[in-house]
Scaffold this motif. Sequence first.
Motif, PDB file in Angstrom:
ATOM      1  N   LYS A  29       0.835  -1.201   0.000  1.00 37.61           N
ATOM      2  CA  LYS A  29       0.000   0.000   0.000  1.00 37.61           C
ATOM      3  C   LYS A  29       0.871   1.253   0.000  1.00 37.61           C
ATOM      4  O   LYS A  29       0.585   2.222  -0.704  1.00 37.61           O
ATOM      5  CB  LYS A  29      -0.924  -0.007   1.221  1.00 37.61           C
ATOM      6  N   GLY A  32       1.926   2.240  -3.310  1.00 41.86           N
ATOM      7  CA  GLY A  32       0.892   2.673  -4.233  1.00 41.86           C
ATOM      8  C   GLY A  32      -0.095   1.614  -4.684  1.00 41.86           C
ATOM      9  O   GLY A  32      -0.965   1.902  -5.494  1.00 41.86           O
ATOM     10  N   ALA A  33       0.035   0.398  -4.181  1.00 43.25           N
ATOM     11  CA  ALA A  33      -0.888  -0.668  -4.590  1.00 43.25           C
ATOM     12  C   ALA A  33      -2.258  -0.449  -3.946  1.00 43.25           C
ATOM     13  O   ALA A  33      -2.366   0.078  -2.836  1.00 43.25           O
ATOM     14  CB  ALA A  33      -0.340  -2.032  -4.184  1.00 43.25           C
ATOM     15  N   ASN A  34      -3.305  -0.856  -4.656  1.00 47.94           N
ATOM     16  CA  ASN A  34      -4.662  -0.746  -4.141  1.00 47.94           C
ATOM     17  C   ASN A  34      -5.021  -2.052  -3.431  1.00 47.94           C
ATOM     18  O   ASN A  34      -5.578  -2.973  -4.031  1.00 47.94           O
ATOM     19  CB  ASN A  34      -5.640  -0.456  -5.280  1.00 47.94           C
ATOM     20  N   VAL A  35      -4.692  -2.135  -2.160  1.00 46.82           N
ATOM     21  CA  VAL A  35      -4.905  -3.362  -1.388  1.00 46.82           C
ATOM     22  C   VAL A  35      -5.784  -3.114  -0.164  1.00 46.82           C
ATOM     23  O   VAL A  35      -5.811  -3.928   0.761  1.00 46.82           O
ATOM     24  CB  VAL A  35      -3.552  -3.981  -0.957  1.00 46.82           C
ATOM     25  N   ASP A  36      -6.522  -2.015  -0.177  1.00 51.79           N
ATOM     26  CA  ASP A  36      -7.305  -1.635   0.997  1.00 51.79           C
ATOM     27  C   ASP A  36      -8.292  -2.719   1.430  1.00 51.79           C
ATOM     28  O   ASP A  36      -8.382  -3.030   2.615  1.00 51.79           O
ATOM     29  CB  ASP A  36      -8.052  -0.324   0.749  1.00 51.79           C
ATOM     30  N   ASP A  37      -9.033  -3.281   0.480  1.00 51.03           N
ATOM     31  CA  ASP A  37     -10.036  -4.295   0.827  1.00 51.03           C
ATOM     32  C   ASP A  37      -9.389  -5.543   1.422  1.00 51.03           C
ATOM     33  O   ASP A  37      -9.846  -6.074   2.433  1.00 51.03           O
ATOM     34  CB  ASP A  37     -10.869  -4.683  -0.386  1.00 51.03           C
TER      35      ASP A  37
END
Length: 53
Positions: A29, A32-37
């Motif tokens: 994260k 910059g990765a979209n790993v929120d969920d």
Amino acid sequence: MKTVQLTEHELAILKTALHMQIQQMKREKANGANVDDLLEQYEQAFEALNFAK
């Protein structure tokens, strides 16, 4: 949903592995990765394991 019985050692292994995955997701994260969920799901699972007997 099923209930399983774990030894203290098995529970510790699960918590350690999950903690390591949480740390990895936080690093991704930060890059910059979209790993929120996924991160949220891992954190909820870890919290649930804190209540395991």
